[in-house]
Design a protein around this motif. Structure first.
Motif, PDB file in Angstrom:
ATOM      1  N   LEU A 631       0.839  -1.203   0.000  1.00  0.00           N
ATOM      2  CA  LEU A 631       0.000   0.000   0.000  1.00  0.00           C
ATOM      3  C   LEU A 631       0.873   1.252   0.000  1.00  0.00           C
ATOM      4  O   LEU A 631       0.662   2.180  -0.799  1.00  0.00           O
ATOM      5  CB  LEU A 631      -0.919  -0.028   1.225  1.00  0.00           C
ATOM      6  CG  LEU A 631      -1.774   1.215   1.478  1.00  0.00           C
ATOM      7  CD1 LEU A 631      -2.723   1.468   0.312  1.00  0.00           C
ATOM      8  CD2 LEU A 631      -2.570   1.073   2.775  1.00  0.00           C
ATOM      9  N   CYS A 632       1.885   1.263   0.858  1.00  0.00           N
ATOM     10  CA  CYS A 632       2.753   2.445   0.950  1.00  0.00           C
ATOM     11  C   CYS A 632       3.549   2.627  -0.344  1.00  0.00           C
ATOM     12  O   CYS A 632       3.748   3.747  -0.816  1.00  0.00           O
ATOM     13  CB  CYS A 632       3.669   2.298   2.158  1.00  0.00           C
ATOM     14  SG  CYS A 632       4.746   3.703   2.408  1.00  0.00           S
ATOM     15  N   ALA A 633       3.996   1.511  -0.914  1.00  0.00           N
ATOM     16  CA  ALA A 633       4.761   1.595  -2.157  1.00  0.00           C
ATOM     17  C   ALA A 633       3.905   2.117  -3.302  1.00  0.00           C
ATOM     18  O   ALA A 633       4.380   2.848  -4.171  1.00  0.00           O
ATOM     19  CB  ALA A 633       5.331   0.213  -2.498  1.00  0.00           C
ATOM     20  N   ASP A 634       2.621   1.751  -3.283  1.00  0.00           N
ATOM     21  CA  ASP A 634       1.725   2.108  -4.381  1.00  0.00           C
ATOM     22  C   ASP A 634       1.255   3.561  -4.299  1.00  0.00           C
ATOM     23  O   ASP A 634       0.876   4.141  -5.316  1.00  0.00           O
ATOM     24  CB  ASP A 634       0.481   1.210  -4.370  1.00  0.00           C
ATOM     25  CG  ASP A 634       0.806  -0.227  -4.759  1.00  0.00           C
ATOM     26  OD1 ASP A 634       1.918  -0.451  -5.291  1.00  0.00           O
ATOM     27  OD2 ASP A 634      -0.047  -1.105  -4.529  1.00  0.00           O
ATOM     28  N   GLU A 635       1.227   4.119  -3.084  1.00  0.00           N
ATOM     29  CA  GLU A 635       0.561   5.400  -2.882  1.00  0.00           C
ATOM     30  C   GLU A 635       1.552   6.488  -2.487  1.00  0.00           C
ATOM     31  O   GLU A 635       1.862   6.659  -1.319  1.00  0.00           O
ATOM     32  CB  GLU A 635      -0.490   5.266  -1.759  1.00  0.00           C
ATOM     33  CG  GLU A 635      -1.540   4.212  -2.000  1.00  0.00           C
ATOM     34  CD  GLU A 635      -2.482   4.598  -3.141  1.00  0.00           C
ATOM     35  OE1 GLU A 635      -2.466   5.778  -3.550  1.00  0.00           O
ATOM     36  OE2 GLU A 635      -3.217   3.724  -3.616  1.00  0.00           O
TER      37      GLU A 635
END
Lengths: 662, 662
Positions: A631-635
């Motif tokens: 999630l953090c990598a994507d956003e």
């Protein structure tokens, strides 16, 4: 490799700033550059370069205000330019602008420096540095340093400690060619077997970690990061952010990349000496042979302190050893031959061979105290045994620890010159051998490449608890069933399973307003609690939540300015901040690596069911780590996100509280 | 002092076992003993001693089987006897018996050894040891070692590191004269200012700690304890016993006694060098002057790693410093003068004086890298500044760190000979300076003598929960109101305040039988829970208890075979075993010392009200520690007693569970 070739194996070299003046840098450089095998062109004075042809490497040692013009002139004539001159980024904002101009003006040529020591190829006798003299050559250890200090220290260690270098380079202000680029280049360099980095700042930290991860399966990378508060500025003051000291994050991610991390220049060179010699210890079992009982005890303590063992030997092996020793000597490990100096040669050689072929130890440490350290025959006998063993299947690595007055240097040299790393203090040999053992372990585990950073989505995640809960759920992270309510009437409609929790929705005010009511066991209690919390929330909402029990874990993710997306896992609850038991990794992360991360927590035994509590489902916790990392990598608009606590149980892992900063 | 006089200032010395044979110990001893100023009588061969008068000191170096007869003969003729001969306690049970006989037969003479190195007085040129040559004299550092290794190392360090010793003694098997006795003797010795101990075992650990406590207010005592599993056997397998690793207990009690504790021989000698020079740093603020930026960064990291600081200087001080430096140098702390070698003498001296008189730092560390380390003029200028400062009120201690090839030894010697401790690695200087700072702090706090062990009572304490609760209550320790019940009917009569707890009375079976029911809020629940727990207790009792909330603390006490009564405090609950956050002290303990002990817990911030929880009443927790310590000290039949948890709250501290092993 083309870059390394231009830097370390140039055919034509240009020196700008040559001088005849005694004591000047320009004269020193001319002298230094005389020893390499290619063509050297020297220019002095500020005149334009005219038609002097093309160069693999240019070295600029003129005053700072001439540099920009010269790099412009050289941009299409040199492949690489070393700018020794100072007065750029290190002097402030104006200097940083000038430095950026310099790099830009040099394109397509690549720049080392400015404000740097230069570089050396010890095997090619290339000394493009401000240091008089080269380190001892004949080696395949390469050193990349930021400060000139460690390049100078390389020369010192090469003579005092017989450490043999190949390439030595100091980057100074590191305006263009970066540490991460050099990891990649040296990985493919057939002349480099051991990579050493001594760095103060690391603006390309993520690339560096990724390159290290690609390198450690084939070559050790030793990293000394000095300047412990310097990786980059931290803005997030959230819980995760506060724990995410940059040094800690870098340390954790480098460890997962298989790097050998050290805490001083001395340790850097000690580790290099041991890692450059093969084989590595296959296990932690050390056989010790000493002529001093006291020294053996101190060494045993030091080895144990590094996680190595000095195991008991089998009865049959002890009997074989005892048969050769005086009756008052000790055949136990550590083997104490006592001060029988007339017999040192025979006994040391015999015991090294006996232990090496016993299969009961993974490495041998020979202790040479005082008289033994000055006994050339004994040292010769040990090196011969070692060389003989190298021709057999029975090879285990052999290390030495020599004690005595400064004359002990001769013993160090003799042993090191025949491939037996030797040190003058027990903690140094223990620490270095532990690095060799740990690198061997890390290398055998290595090969797990990081998943690539995915394309970035752009989810409208706002700092509203319930909406974030939905986002987490969509991402596969279980959250405790929760209802945001702004009135008692809304609470009455909530279909929560008891026991329940009511808390002020705004986490900022929960603590100072005593805004949590746990363990609510009836609807009557629930309504009373909700009423009370709504008053304390002073116009804000309350959160009604099903109460979940379990071991409290914290999982967080953040976007670091230099390391990029990072995931964190640790033990939650009130203890986490006191004991700071958290682990970081680059995000995204694979499931197996997440499990390995969790296993590195000091509190790991609790998760595995210490104290009679059932083991928690580790795969579920790892899933939370994997999903939150993704999630953090994507956003890119997520700054930090913290799930604290996640309740881990035998059947799953459920986030009970969560917080996001965009 | 009489003992020291006999050992180190003997007028008549007898050597038994003298020899003329080349290469023999007997010949070496004759030669060694020639240099002292008194009368030496040499005996060879096994014949009786006849009439050779009385001796202050006798040295026996005959084969082991003659020793007993000789000590008998000497018992009333010598004040002290050194037995160099081996073959006693170190060989097993029979040897231990022979050793006890030896000590007995020698009475009233005192015995050093057997199986020892001997002793040296470097200032009196007395060499009653098996080492050829004496360490450099002229000093007031005294070393007591068990192994000969460290006595040998003293000589090495005296020449290589210019460390100046007074008395050096190695005790070998330590059959009679003990380490604790020597602490007391050396405390009163006007020729000793710094005490060093290198010990492997410590059978008189409690006496040693108590003597150290009496010494540290006036002289530093540096302790290196090698052999980390050797203090004594541990029998108790209880919770407290399991945590009470002997090494940990010794370490904690020595720290409370103000000892300087080190982890290696190198650290021992480094600490001695720094502690032997006065003044000590009054605070942690270090001013650093360097000619190498990289080395200054590494040193700053090392200092910070030891709890020292390298503070920013005031603007006015920086301006004064900057006025003397080149424009590209750094006037910030660490001050980097850059490689302006022509100006080293002037700049180093000027900066040392400026910083020393600034009142902004508590000590100065001078870094001499490469060319500066070989600059005799610069070193001379620094030593002159240092000597000049000693005559002023402005004195702060000055230390140095020199980097370079082995030739740097000359700089080390010059600086050390003028009282500036100098080291060749940043972690060594940082670690040593930290010891000096911490000892200064401990000394200023010192002077709290341990309360004496009281007369022993003989209370009939049995391992019954309720009876122990009574005992604790009588001793002033609050316990949660508890009722032991063997039937539901008994539970019905219990007048417990809700919420309550019901648990299986026998703690051994609580975990495996799921035998605790918390948070009981009604009489109906209480009876149901009691019924269930009685079934699980399988014939045993249950305990009904008022539920107390608070921060969970563990307080324990035990009777250690060598340290005697010991008290322990730590954070309780499931985390304590994982993080091992406990502190030990000798029992009995004063209230103030108990508070200081609690303050050393890593989890101390939690007790002080971290995370918004109210601070607990620390005095109440300290009272529990004091009372439990006194109970253990008073009752020799108590083996271990553990209160876990004690619930600490803002108003008090209440033991909730307790366990005793007689």
């Amino acid at each position: 490799m083309q870059l390394l070739e231009a830097l370390f194996d140039p055919r034509r070299v240009l020196l700008v700033g040559a001088s005849e003046r005694i004591g000047s840098i320009g004269k020193l450089l001319v002298k230094n550059l005389e020893s390499f095998g290619g063509e050297l062109v020297c220019k002095s004075g500020p005149a334009p370069l005219d038609d002097c042809g093309e160069f693999d490497l240019a070295i600029i040692a003129t005053p700072g205000d001439h540099v920009l013009r010269i790099t412009q002139e050289l941009s299409h004539r040199a492949r690489a330019i070393i700018v020794l001159s100072a007065g750029f980024g290190e002097t402030g904002t104006q200097g940083r602008d000038a430095q950026a101009n310099l790099v830009h003006s040099a394109r397509p040529a690549r720049v080392i420096g400015p404000n740097c020591f230069g570089l050396q190829d010890c095997n090619r006798r290339l000394n493009a540095s401000i240091s008089a003299g080269l380190p001892l050559g004949g080696g395949d250890i390469s050193l990349v340093s930021q400060a000139g200090t460690y390049a100078m220290a390389a020369a010192t260690h090469s003579y005092d400690a017989r450490l043999r270098f190949g390439k030595v380079i100091a980057l100074g202000n590191t305006s263009d060619i970066s540490a991460s680029e050099l990891v990649a280049e040296l990985r493919d360099d057939p002349e480099t077997e051991t990579l050493c980095f001594a760095l103060e700042s690391l603006p390309d930290a993520r690339a560096f970690v990724e390159e290290v991860e690609r390198t450690t399966p084939s070559k050790p990378v030793i990293v000394y990061k000095a300047g412990k508060t310097d990786v980059g500025a931290r803005t997030a003051a959230s819980h995760t952010g506060a724990l995410a000291a940059p040094t800690t994050m870098l340390r954790h991610t480098l460890r997962q990349a298989g790097a050998v991390q050290v805490d001083s220049g001395e340790e850097l060179f000690d580790a290099a000496q041991v890692l450059d010699v093969r084989p590595l210890p296959n296990g932690p079992r050390m056989g010790v042979v000493s002529n001093s009982g006291g020294a053996a005890v101190e060494l045993t303590d030091a080895l144990a302190g590094q996680g190595l063992t000095v195991p008991e030997l089998s009865d049959s092996l002890r009997q074989r050893i005892a048969a050769e020793l005086p009756t008052y000597a000790s055949s136990r490990n550590p083997v104490d031959i006592t001060p029988v100096w007339a017999d040192y040669s025979r006994l040391y050689a015999h015991l090294v061979e006996t232990l090496a072929t016993s299969k009961e130890v993974d490495a041998i440490v020979v202790v040479l105290a005082h008289r033994a350290a000055e006994d050339a025959d004994a040292i010769e006998a040990i090196t011969q045994s070692c060389q003989m063993l190298r021709t057999t299947q029975a090879e285990v690595p052999i290390y030495a620890y020599a004690i005595g007055r400064s004359g002990v240097l001769q013993a160090l040299h003799s042993l090191r010159d025949t491939g037996i790393p030797c040190f003058d203090a027990p903690h140094r040999v223990a620490r270095a051998v532990a690095h060799a053992y740990q690198y061997g372990q890390a290398r055998s585990r290595a090969g797990t490449q990081l998943p690539p950073l995915a394309n970035r989505h752009d989810v409208q995640a706002e700092d509203k608890r319930i909406e974030l809960a939905d986002l987490l759920t969509r991402r596969g992270i279980a959250v405790a069933p929760s209802w945001r309510c702004s009135s008692v009437d809304e609470v009455a409609d909530v279909d929560v399973q008891l026991p329940a929790v009511v808390k002020i929705a705004d986490a900022e005010h929960r603590t100072d307003r005593d805004g949590v009511r746990l363990d609510i066991r009836s609807r009557v209690e629930l309504h009373a609690a909700a009423e009370e919390m709504l008053i304390r929330a002073a116009g804000g909402d309350v959160l009604v939540q099903q109460q979940i029990s379990g071991v409290e874990v914290v999982v967080g993710a953040l976007r670091d300015p230099v390391l990029g997306p990072i995931v964190m896992v640790g033990l939650g609850g009130i203890w986490v901040e006191v004991f700071d038991d958290v682990q970081f990794a680059l995000a995204p992360i694979r499931h197996d690596d997440a499990l390995a991360l969790i296993a590195q927590l000091r509190a790991y035994p609790l998760l595995c069911g210490a104290r009679g509590t059932p083991a928690v489902n580790l795969d579920s916790v790892a899933d939370v780590v994997v999903h939150l990392a993704q999630l953090c990598a994507d956003e890119p608009n997520i700054s930090t996100i913290t799930l604290n606590p996640v309740m881990a149980t035998a059947t799953g892992a459920v986030a009970v509280d969560w917080k996001l900063t965009s």
